[in-house]
Design a protein around this motif. Structure first.
Motif, PDB file in Angstrom:
ATOM      1  N   CYS A   1      60.513   1.737   7.265  1.00 23.34           N
ATOM      2  CA  CYS A   1      59.089   1.371   7.216  1.00 23.34           C
ATOM      3  C   CYS A   1      58.286   1.996   8.346  1.00 23.34           C
ATOM      4  N   PHE A   2      58.939   2.470   9.390  1.00 24.53           N
ATOM      5  CA  PHE A   2      58.261   3.031  10.559  1.00 24.53           C
ATOM      6  C   PHE A   2      58.553   4.515  10.754  1.00 24.53           C
ATOM      7  N   ASP A   3      59.530   5.024  10.028  1.00 29.83           N
ATOM      8  CA  ASP A   3      59.989   6.407  10.167  1.00 29.83           C
ATOM      9  C   ASP A   3      58.874   7.375   9.772  1.00 29.83           C
ATOM     10  N   PRO A   4      58.345   8.172  10.722  1.00 25.85           N
ATOM     11  CA  PRO A   4      57.240   9.068  10.416  1.00 25.85           C
ATOM     12  C   PRO A   4      57.669  10.398   9.783  1.00 25.85           C
ATOM     13  N   THR A   5      58.972  10.611   9.600  1.00 30.76           N
ATOM     14  CA  THR A   5      59.442  11.861   9.014  1.00 30.76           C
ATOM     15  C   THR A   5      59.249  11.821   7.505  1.00 30.76           C
ATOM     16  N   GLU A   6      59.553  12.940   6.839  1.00 28.06           N
ATOM     17  CA  GLU A   6      59.401  13.009   5.383  1.00 28.06           C
ATOM     18  C   GLU A   6      60.274  11.995   4.663  1.00 28.06           C
ATOM     19  N   GLU A   7      61.404  11.620   5.271  1.00 27.84           N
ATOM     20  CA  GLU A   7      62.323  10.670   4.637  1.00 27.84           C
ATOM     21  C   GLU A   7      61.835   9.226   4.740  1.00 27.84           C
ATOM     22  N   GLY A   8      60.915   8.955   5.642  1.00 27.74           N
ATOM     23  CA  GLY A   8      60.490   7.579   5.886  1.00 27.74           C
ATOM     24  C   GLY A   8      59.120   7.264   5.339  1.00 27.74           C
ATOM     25  N   ALA A   9      58.710   6.016   5.567  1.00 29.24           N
ATOM     26  CA  ALA A   9      57.410   5.526   5.085  1.00 29.24           C
ATOM     27  C   ALA A   9      56.444   5.272   6.235  1.00 29.24           C
ATOM     28  N   GLY A  10      56.775   5.729   7.441  1.00 32.94           N
ATOM     29  CA  GLY A  10      55.969   5.444   8.621  1.00 32.94           C
ATOM     30  C   GLY A  10      54.569   6.019   8.603  1.00 32.94           C
TER      31      GLY A  10
END
Length: 177
Positions: free
Chosen positions: A118-127
């Motif tokens: 939920c916080f991951d700012p990379t392409e794999e995350g939802a940040g």
């Protein structure tokens, strides 16, 4: 991010008074609501500090407070029998759920990887598409506390917020009218 990190560390400041965010308050009960808030701040501060240089999943258990990591659910061992997680199918199902069904589905414990996603700012995350940011927190009376967040609107994806509070020992979470 700088404003959120400052509010996590020291609460809202004068510069925050000029903003007009949409604020939502979540109340909870706990034996020690001050400790719940401290634990939530510690875990979220760790994540927000690293948003610019996101660590690999394997590094997070050493970076986050041990107490938070221990309360997370175990990571799934292998992809399910149908292969890797199908995000589009999950989203279609989510959109058909009632608010009560969504609330039940978001209850913890969450795995660490699900929460970090939920916080991951990379392409794999939802940040890059977060729905809430820390604003303020406090206690009112013995056994009662609250966390206030700025949101993009109502409803918003609050499951990661609820798990953050629950992992610290908060129970009976409810939105304050």
């Amino acid at each position: 991010m700088k404003g959120e990190l400052r509010r996590l560390r020291s609460g809202p400041g004068a510069e925050d008074g000029r903003q007009r965010p949409f604020l939502v308050r979540v109340r909870f009960t706990a034996e020690d609501p001050g400790q719940v808030i401290a634990d939530a701040r510690a875990a979220l501060t760790c994540v927000v500090e690293r948003a610019g240089d996101w660590p690999a999943l394997e590094q997070w258990p050493q970076l986050l407070p041990e107490r938070f990591v221990q309360r997370c659910a175990p990571e799934p061992a292998e992809p399910g029998p149908d292969g890797p997680f199908d995000t589009e199918a999950w989203l279609r199902q989510w959109r058909t759920m009632t608010p009560e069904q969504k609330r039940a589905a978001c209850q913890g414990p969450w795995s660490l990887s699900d929460w970090l996603h939920c916080f991951d700012p990379t392409e794999e995350g939802a940040g890059d598409d977060r729905g809430w940011w820390w604003w303020h927190a406090g206690t009112d009376e013995a056994g009662s506390g609250w966390v206030q967040v700025a949101t993009t609107g109502w409803p918003f994806g609050s499951g990661s917020l609820f798990w953050l509070i629950e992992a610290g020992g908060g129970t009976d979470l409810a939105y304050e009218p």
